[in-house]
Scaffold this motif. Structure first.
Motif, PDB file in Angstrom:
ATOM      1  N   THR A 195       0.864  -1.174   0.000  1.00 51.84           N
ATOM      2  CA  THR A 195       0.000   0.000   0.000  1.00 51.84           C
ATOM      3  C   THR A 195       0.901   1.225   0.000  1.00 51.84           C
ATOM      4  O   THR A 195       2.101   1.136   0.261  1.00 51.84           O
ATOM      5  CB  THR A 195      -0.884   0.046   1.252  1.00 51.84           C
ATOM      6  N   SER A 196       0.318   2.407  -0.265  1.00 54.72           N
ATOM      7  CA  SER A 196       1.086   3.634  -0.155  1.00 54.72           C
ATOM      8  C   SER A 196       1.337   3.921   1.324  1.00 54.72           C
ATOM      9  O   SER A 196       0.707   3.325   2.207  1.00 54.72           O
ATOM     10  CB  SER A 196       0.303   4.790  -0.770  1.00 54.72           C
ATOM     11  N   MET A 210       0.557   6.564   3.037  1.00 49.22           N
ATOM     12  CA  MET A 210      -0.621   7.147   3.684  1.00 49.22           C
ATOM     13  C   MET A 210      -1.608   6.060   4.094  1.00 49.22           C
ATOM     14  O   MET A 210      -2.117   6.045   5.219  1.00 49.22           O
ATOM     15  CB  MET A 210      -1.312   8.134   2.746  1.00 49.22           C
ATOM     16  N   THR A 211      -1.865   5.117   3.175  1.00 47.24           N
ATOM     17  CA  THR A 211      -2.786   4.028   3.483  1.00 47.24           C
ATOM     18  C   THR A 211      -2.258   3.221   4.668  1.00 47.24           C
ATOM     19  O   THR A 211      -3.026   2.812   5.551  1.00 47.24           O
ATOM     20  CB  THR A 211      -2.949   3.122   2.245  1.00 47.24           C
TER      21      THR A 211
END
Lengths: 220, 220, 220
Positions: free
Chosen positions: C121-122, C124-125
């Protein structure tokens, strides 16, 4: 194939505006309860993006846009900052907020339904998912801050316009699939659906139109 | 391979009856609170199909049957109409409702557990998912209408029969996998489990049998 | 590739300890309300494993570890038995419980974030999912027993340390991906992050440091 109302920068702008406003409406509830800044932030974010998270979980999209779309998350965070600083002004803009909240309801319903149809769900499932997108954020917020959900408390039309809008959106999507409706026509029809939903919501508030409850039978 | 109690029209009939009744029990709570017709509809639908939605989300099945199975959704909607019109009569059928609700509990537990086993989960996971299916609908409903969940409020056996039923269903499924239990025997055993659960529930209500709380120690 | 703080038996031991303690904190809330033994069990389990369930659902991992990892489930059940029997003693260990709960918060945040990064995931995620893992259990518990969530009620730092910890963990994970941070260094850094989070939480409780609310403006 893409969601009609996310097809260009103009519509993205409207969606960001709707997210911002929907988040502010949510954040206001937290400000009124005297919560700290973090709780305001979470309440804002849940209200703005919670509906889309439910939709994506039910569609099997992982991770949901509510935790992965940088633009939407930043807009939600900005809304919480705005509401923490400008809450007296926002409180006074009662009718503007009501209109923008109705706009958010309309956009979320149309976009949520279109997204579900894109994933080849049946029309019925798309209606459910569109309504979850439109109503889910407020629902999660109220469960979070331990209140009876606004969709129940608010006696004016709130869920009904979203149901009507989702059903109409499914018809438009089916028209597109059948080749009857062109892409520009889809955009126009979607905008008309949003306008219809906003009107229904505002009319029910202005003229105090309410849904009936269960049948009252006095002979019992 | 399929879920034994969904293998023919007769069992589907029972499942629809259970969904209908479970939905009506849920809808009654909304009628008593004086909610409007839409809130009655949502409460009914959440109670009837919410447990299956949780199960399908945890199993990774998208979209869940609660938003995609036309038959079940129509039955839930019919239940909400029935409860909105006939709530005084339904209120009077206290024992019939209690029995049918216990039947729904039993069927949901057995079918939910079997469905999880079909997806090759471990026995423990299947027990959890069976219990979510049986108890989840009422749980979501009570979170939705902002009440302490009935599984906590109801001092009689409600969760215990479902736990017993889920564990027994796992044993039956393991027997089928091992070739010990034939398909007709599975159907009979599943029906016996449902009957056992209904009996446990009714006996605990009739004789007012309650679970103990935390250990009370007077020397502290 | 694996989560650094789950790389050997020692860290698993710490994780089990944290789950046990986090579960006991949750179970205590149910004991205080006079719930029966089953409700204590469910509340304990939801508090201990609910955060991980939300994370896994949002990551699309089915079934989530909260219903499939035998070790964690057994630890949660043991915690509910412990709390049902020893609640007077546990109640008296206020500061030990607070410290262990802070330890659980730290471990859940670091492990949840690392697990999300493992699924590409990124950043932020991953921060969102780490915070869900850390805060989700308590949140679900409070929605379940119909209270305003502790993350709102507790005026001391609870969510802030988890946000700081998740962001730092993402930086460490990105360092590992870039080849700057070796695996032993990752373990040390992760432990430092947990220590920092525990310190922040305890310092805010001891010195009664609170977050500000919305801006108060007296001219309005």
């Amino acid at each position: 194939m893409s969601v009609a109302l996310e097809s260009n920068a103009f519509f993205w702008g409207i969606e960001y505006l709707a997210t911002f406003c929907c988040g502010m409406c949510g954040g206001l509830a937290a400000v009124r309860k005297g919560y700290d800044i973090f709780a305001i932030l979470v309440t804002t974010w849940l209200t703005a993006l919670g509906g889309g998270i439910i939709r994506d979980v039910l569609l099997g999209i992982a991770p949901p846009v509510g935790v992965s779309d940088k633009g939407l998350v930043i807009v939600a965070l900005l809304a919480s900052v705005a509401v923490a600083v400008c809450h007296p002004e926002i409180n006074r803009l009662k009718w503007s907020m009501l209109s923008l909240d109705a706009l958010a309801l309309g956009l979320y319903a149309v976009n949520g339904t279109s997204k579900a149809m894109m994933y080849h769900t049946s029309g019925m499932t798309a209606v459910f998912l569109g309504m979850f997108t439109a109503l889910g954020g407020g629902l999660i917020r109220d469960m979070f801050i331990n209140e009876v959900p606004m969709v129940i408390r608010d006696k004016h039309w709130y869920a009904v316009p979203s149901a009507v809008g989702c059903v109409l959106t499914v018809l438009v999507c089916k028209g597109v699939d059948a080749g009857i409706v062109s892409f520009p026509a889809e955009v126009v029809l979607d905008l008309l659906i949003v306008a219809l939903m906003v009107s229904m919501r505002l009319v029910s508030v202005i003229f105090d139109i309410q849904l009936p409850g269960a049948l009252v039978r006095h002979n019992t």
